[in-house]
Design a protein around this motif. Structure first.
Motif, PDB file in Angstrom:
ATOM      1  N   MET A   1      76.597   1.829  10.369  1.00  0.00           N
ATOM      2  CA  MET A   1      76.340   2.821   9.346  1.00  0.00           C
ATOM      3  C   MET A   1      75.767   4.065  10.009  1.00  0.00           C
ATOM      4  N   THR A   2      76.260   5.220   9.620  1.00  0.00           N
ATOM      5  CA  THR A   2      75.788   6.493  10.154  1.00  0.00           C
ATOM      6  C   THR A   2      75.077   7.267   9.047  1.00  0.00           C
ATOM      7  N   ILE A   3      73.965   7.892   9.426  1.00  0.00           N
ATOM      8  CA  ILE A   3      73.192   8.689   8.474  1.00  0.00           C
ATOM      9  C   ILE A   3      73.126  10.120   8.994  1.00  0.00           C
TER      10      ILE A   3
ATOM     11  N   ILE B   1      69.303  13.873   6.475  1.00  0.00           N
ATOM     12  CA  ILE B   1      68.662  12.751   5.775  1.00  0.00           C
ATOM     13  C   ILE B   1      67.664  12.056   6.690  1.00  0.00           C
ATOM     14  N   LEU B   2      68.001  11.898   7.974  1.00  0.00           N
ATOM     15  CA  LEU B   2      67.070  11.273   8.918  1.00  0.00           C
ATOM     16  C   LEU B   2      65.742  12.018   8.951  1.00  0.00           C
TER      17      LEU B   2
ATOM     18  N   PRO C   1      70.146   1.673  11.008  1.00  0.00           N
ATOM     19  CA  PRO C   1      70.368   1.719   9.557  1.00  0.00           C
ATOM     20  C   PRO C   1      71.259   0.568   9.093  1.00  0.00           C
TER      21      PRO C   1
ATOM     22  N   GLU D   1      71.097   2.366   2.606  1.00  0.00           N
ATOM     23  CA  GLU D   1      70.333   3.557   2.297  1.00  0.00           C
ATOM     24  C   GLU D   1      68.846   3.215   2.251  1.00  0.00           C
ATOM     25  N   ASP D   2      68.048   3.939   3.039  1.00  0.00           N
ATOM     26  CA  ASP D   2      66.596   3.755   3.125  1.00  0.00           C
ATOM     27  C   ASP D   2      66.182   2.421   3.742  1.00  0.00           C
TER      28      ASP D   2
END
Length: 88
Positions: A1-3, A7-8, A46, A49-50
């Motif tokens: 998963m890429t964020i 957002i990071l 990750p 999400e979160d």
């Protein structure tokens, strides 16, 4: 998963617990890292999400939001949970 990098950056800051231990969360080279009391830095992977996994410690961190803003996180380590509040 890429964020995405934007957002990071939302996760970056200092987090403290009831016993005053401190975690620093930072971004370096488009990756999120956590550092405990200025010691060894660990990459956070990750998973949702979160939600992040710390491989070396088999820990899961779930960041907590209120009205869209990060207010802290809960860490699950060896079947124990601890809550940290974002202070910066």
């Amino acid at each position: 998963m890429t964020i995405a990098s934007a957002i990071l950056k939302e996760y970056v800051g200092s987090y403290t617990s009831k016993d005053n231990s401190i975690f620093e969360v930072l971004v370096e080279d488009a990756r999120l890292y956590i550092e405990f009391n200025n010691s060894t830095r660990q990459a956070m992977i990750p998973t949702a999400e979160d939600k992040f996994f710390i491989d070396d410690y088999f820990s899961v961190i779930q960041f907590n939001r209120k009205k869209g803003d990060i207010i802290g996180f809960t860490i699950n380590f060896r079947r124990e949970k601890a809550d940290y509040i974002k202070v910066e």
